[in-house]
Write an enzyme that holds these catalytic residues in place. Structure first.
Site, mmCIF file in Angstrom:
data_model
loop_
_atom_site.group_PDB
_atom_site.id
_atom_site.type_symbol
_atom_site.label_atom_id
_atom_site.label_comp_id
_atom_site.label_asym_id
_atom_site.label_seq_id
_atom_site.Cartn_x
_atom_site.Cartn_y
_atom_site.Cartn_z
ATOM 1 N N ASN A 1 -1.715 -1.195 -15.290
ATOM 2 C CA ASN A 1 -2.577 -1.541 -16.413
ATOM 3 C C ASN A 1 -3.323 -0.325 -16.900
ATOM 4 O O ASN A 1 -3.541 0.640 -16.158
ATOM 5 C CB ASN A 1 -3.562 -2.638 -16.001
ATOM 6 N N PHE B 1 -15.028 3.593 -7.478
ATOM 7 C CA PHE B 1 -14.771 5.041 -7.493
ATOM 8 C C PHE B 1 -13.270 5.293 -7.607
ATOM 9 O O PHE B 1 -12.759 6.323 -7.187
ATOM 10 C CB PHE B 1 -15.266 5.697 -6.181
ATOM 11 N N CYS C 1 -10.923 3.737 -10.369
ATOM 12 C CA CYS C 1 -10.148 3.484 -11.584
ATOM 13 C C CYS C 1 -9.483 4.772 -12.093
ATOM 14 O O CYS C 1 -10.176 5.733 -12.408
ATOM 15 C CB CYS C 1 -11.081 2.896 -12.643
ATOM 16 N N CYS D 1 30.416 -9.678 3.606
ATOM 17 C CA CYS D 1 30.118 -8.878 2.408
ATOM 18 C C CYS D 1 30.356 -7.390 2.644
ATOM 19 O O CYS D 1 30.495 -6.624 1.703
ATOM 20 C CB CYS D 1 28.685 -9.111 1.945
ATOM 21 N N CYS E 1 26.188 4.360 17.195
ATOM 22 C CA CYS E 1 25.010 3.730 16.579
ATOM 23 C C CYS E 1 23.728 4.388 17.079
ATOM 24 O O CYS E 1 23.503 4.487 18.279
ATOM 25 C CB CYS E 1 24.982 2.225 16.883
#
Lengths: 436, 490
Positions: A73, A132, A134, A344, A387
């Site tokens: 924002n 403190f 923004c 998969c 592994c």
């Protein structure tokens, strides 16, 4: 049912879930709605000299169909007058005496800070939070993160505030620093009662490739926005734990950053937060999400036989330390449950191209039926010797509990890198050979 | 007039419209995002043309629609048709790993349509770079899916491909023989355009045996591909078969593709003889065109029907009737059909159906559609090419995997070879023949589409369905046998 009430530096609330200082905490109307939904506290949208906002103001990062994984924002502090804000705080506090209402403040001179502290006290607020953090707009005017990025300035301003403080003071820290504990130490040194973190992170979420300009778009331009939402949680957790573990900080922590549900909250609390603050998830789904947060956290505490949420606080802080102390002789490897495998092969390709080439595709014979729809289709098989236990396959596997990481005995005593270096220096052992 | 148009344009736009409309962008994105992007994906193995399905779906998710369509068309030039007419539940979607995870396979067919429709709408050229011509020419007889698949592949390999089509427009079965609500003629036309854009030449109203001589093709071209499909419908061999109102299923479907919908004649009570997928196309369309009743007449039972489950469901949804275990004995009427004399059947212990004595009954119908399969082209082609060998079922004999016939330089594929399968099978056979023709003429072997890395396979991969397509029913049979024999899954 576990007791969810908290006491954060003297600020009490019936549960650890507070609405963060942000658009959902802008008005008395929203505050009433939040408390009706069950929120334990609310940190008012930052009060200061009223500002003027731009249009548009928000932007998001969407990921594979999930909206607002990250959010940013460029909105500033409250655009309403301090009179209106303090009057509404008083009104809310009167109607909801058991909930915590905290005034978030941002101003500049010593006198102004004193004035704001007085007005907060008069409004009946349970405490104040000093903004403190923004990272846009206000910092260009010498406030917000411009303060929070310099520990000396933090110390000075918190000092001014403490001169006039009769209610608990929380200092909200910006993550836009290299080491947040330095900011936290400054707050502590100046006498703050608590810290809250993290504020938003400097960000550009996306570039609109048609307009060749990022969102939020303001007449052909944009600016750096403050980033928050689920995607920032790992960064926030890291910073919260850092402050919780720092012996020079030792302040109660109000955890903030991507908290969307009870599990996120429990993780923040386990890493040292007393309570948590939530914004993006409310902006996405509304105040109603708190119902499951209360319910879920309570059930979780019951399942762990914890009588109070305070029993959870800090439980995982001390499992995090320096890499040099990790046990080099611990080993885990991947294990595939062929009854769950759907074929998969994402584990295979992830390991093959992205990690350590420790999965083979082999005949399904001997692995049960293998992927159900296509008998005869090669199945992934862990090459146990190769592994390294990196976790990658278990992370990419889309089936819960299909690939699990199992401990294997190395038959060796635990040894950290630090101990290894010591023993090498003392010629007690030979160097571990490099990987081929 | 028993056969007459029975509905108006407005109504028909509804009844004959798309049964499954194209995804909207948001729907496509949500569905594409569900795809796991499997490696060595089972869906590819189950696609006879070996489309890189996870690849094209990922591109949809990433808003690269032209690229997505290109992936599809590179493997299957009729990807837009196949998206609509493939029995996906026994092909790609039947192999989807999601069936094992949460039961709902990715809607591959609909995503494929979304990508190819987008290409069409954008009027983008899927293959902007056409290779240099190598000077060699190949003639293709018939312009259905097999020839289109073959011609497109040949053109991309640098050959001049010339397609000879007896009809006025190219496309074959794809142009004239697919249920309207699954696919409009525009789709087939667009696909032909993509093939034309590759430089393939079409010569319509050119029929072998009439104005085209096989000897001349063999002389003028370096190779010949036969994608001639099947012939006329089987004769029922019963009295009254030639009465007015008795129509071949494909002829009926052809009307729908060549006339404005509100001018397509249909009966009021329609009987469709046979229970394959074409029979279902016929019965549902008769109903949708305004027939009061449309009934399938089938010698065997529900469990024996060759139509796919999905097709059967369609017919049931359209409130079509089914007369199972029923044989047609005679077509009744004067000049025109007025009904059918039918008899109940039973299956003997050898699996043969026989008529139950004394079970004959009559039903009134004013239209009878024959959908009991088509004749083979063998008799005609034995004349045109005496050395061409056929099997005992009248199918052209070819070498498996190459489509090479018993005659040098002559290749074949599609229904004329396989006896009548899916569009996707025809395209695949056409492509395989193209690769074999290329190998013969250039001495170079081009592998079909296979997925990238095969390292690490100890047993050899099944690979792309193009090389060795997997049929899900066969797999399921194996699967259930294994389950019965004690295998288990979590």
């Amino acid at each position: 049912m576990a007791d969810l009430s908290i006491n954060l530096a003297g600020i009490r609330s019936p549960n650890p879930f507070w609405v963060a200082s942000a658009p959902p905490a802008n008005t008395a109307y929203q505050c009433h709605r939040a408390f009706e939904a069950g929120w334990g506290g609310l940190v008012w949208k930052t009060i200061g000299e009223p500002i003027v906002n731009v249009s548009s103001r928000y932007s998001s990062l969407d990921l594979n169909g999930q909206r607002m994984v990250g959010f940013n924002n460029i909105e500033l502090i409250s655009d309403r007058s301090p009179e209106t804000n303090f009057r509404e705080i008083a009104e809310c506090k009167k109607r909801w005496p058991d909930r915590a209402v905290i005034a978030s403040l941002m101003t500049d001179t010593r006198e102004n800070w004193h004035e704001m502290m007085k007005r907060s006290l008069d409004s009946g607020a349970d405490g104040v939070e000093l903004n403190f953090g923004c990272p846009h707009g206000m910092c260009e005017r010498g406030m917000g993160s411009a303060v929070g990025q310099n520990p000396d300035v933090i110390e000075t301003i918190v000092g001014w505030v403490m001169e006039a403080a009769q209610i608990p003071v929380i200092v909200k820290l910006t993550p836009n620093v290299t080491d947040v504990t330095r900011s936290a130490r400054a707050a502590k040194k100046a006498g703050a009662h608590a810290i809250s973190l993290i504020n938003t992170i400097n960000s550009i979420t996306q570039v609109n490739l048609d307009k060749m300009c990022p969102e939020p778009y303001v007449a052909g331009q944009s600016t750096h926005g403050g980033y928050c939402g689920p995607a920032v949680k790992p960064i926030a957790l890291n910073m919260v734990q850092g402050c919780a573990a720092d012996p020079l900080v030792q302040l109660p922590i109000s955890g903030i950053g991507g908290i969307s549900n009870w599990k996120d909250a429990a993780e923040f609390i386990a890493l040292g937060s007393t309570g948590v603050q939530v914004c993006t998830a409310i902006m996405h789904y509304g105040f109603r999400i708190v119902e499951d947060m209360i319910d879920g956290l309570s059930d979780f505490l019951d399942s762990k036989k914890m009588k109070s949420v305070n029993d959870l606080r800090g439980k995982a802080v001390h499992t995090i330390g320096n890499w040099e102390n990790l046990n080099l002789n611990y080993k885990r490897i991947a294990s595939i449950d062929y009854d769950k495998c759907i074929g998969c092969n994402l584990c295979y390709i992830a390991c093959e191209d992205g990690a350590h080439q420790a999965i083979a595709l082999v005949s399904p014979n001997g692995h049960g039926l293998g992927p159900g729809r296509l008998p005869g289709k090669p199945v992934p098989q862990i090459k146990e010797v190769e592994c390294v236990g990196c976790n990658l396959c278990s992370l990419v596997c889309p089936v819960d509990q299909c690939i699990t990481m199992v401990d294997v005995s190395t038959g060796k005593k635990p040894m950290s890198w630090k101990e290894y270096q010591t023993r090498l220096a003392a010629r007690e052992m030979k160097a571990i050979p490099a990987h081929a | 007039m028993p056969l007459q148009p029975r509905s108006n344009s407005k109504e028909l736009a509804k009844t004959m419209g798309d049964i499954e409309p194209c995804y909207r962008p948001q729907e496509a994105k949500v569905e594409a995002d569900r795809c796991l992007y499997c490696f060595d994906a089972p869906c590819i193995m189950a696609c006879p043309t070996g489309i890189d399905i996870p690849g094209f779906i990922k591109k949809i998710a990433n808003a690269n629609l032209v690229g997505s369509a290109r992936v599809i068309l590179e493997s299957n030039i009729l990807g837009a048709s196949c998206a609509r007419v493939c029995p996906t539940e026994v092909l790609c979607e039947g192999a989807c790993v999601m069936l094992d995870r949460d039961e709902k396979p990715i809607k591959i067919g609909r995503l494929q349509r979304y990508a190819t429709d987008a290409l069409w709408e954008k009027k983008a050229n899927p293959f902007p770079k056409t290779p240099k011509r190598n000077g060699k020419k190949v003639a293709l007889v018939g312009s259905g899916p097999a020839s289109l698949g073959c011609a497109a592949e040949l053109a991309r390999l640098g050959y001049q491909a010339v397609v000879f089509e007896k009809d006025a427009e190219p496309g074959g079965l794809n142009r004239y023989g697919i249920a309207y609500y699954k696919m409009t003629p525009e789709v087939a036309k667009q696909e032909v355009k993509w093939v034309k854009d590759l430089g393939v030449e079409f010569r319509c109203k050119s029929e072998v045996g009439k104005n085209v001589k096989v000897e001349k093709l063999l002389k003028d071209f370096d190779a010949l591909f036969l994608g001639v499909g099947l012939g006329k419908a089987h004769r029922l061999g019963i009295p009254g078969e030639d009465k007015k109102g008795v129509v071949e299923a494909l002829e009926f479907i052809r009307w729908i593709h060549t006339k404005p919908l509100h001018q397509v004649p249909v009966g009021s009570r329609v009987a469709v003889i046979g229970c394959g997928n074409t029979a279902i196309d016929a019965v549902t369309q008769a109903k949708r065109l305004g027939a009061k009743e449309a009934v399938i007449v089938y010698r065997r039972g529900e469990e024996d029907m060759p139509a796919y489950e999905y097709e059967y469901e369609l017919a049931k949804t359209d409130a079509c009737g089914f007369l199972f275990h029923t044989a047609v004995v005679e077509v009744l009427g004067g000049k025109e059909v007025t009904g059918l004399r039918l008899a109940k059947t039973r299956t003997d212990k050898h699996g043969k159906t026989e008529i139950v004595k004394g079970s004959v009954f009559e039903e009134p119908f004013d239209m009878v559609i024959k959908a009991t399969g088509q004749e083979k082209q063998a008799p005609a082609w034995k004349k045109f090419l005496p050395k061409l060998k056929f099997d005992d079922k009248g199918r052209i004999e070819v070498q498996k995997g190459t489509g090479q016939t018993s005659v040098p330089k002559v290749f074949a594929g599609g229904d004329a070879v396989n006896g009548g399968r899916e569009v996707v099978n025809a395209v695949a056979e056409g492509k395989k023949a193209a690769l074999a023709i290329h190998a013969m003429l250039s001495g170079q072997k081009v592998a079909g589409p296979i997925q990238g890395s095969r390292l690490g396979h100890q047993d050899g991969p099944r690979g792309s369905g193009f090389l060795q397509p997997v049929r899900v029913p066969e797999l399921e049979a194996a699967y259930f046998t294994a389950m019965k024999n004690g295998a288990h899954r979590g």
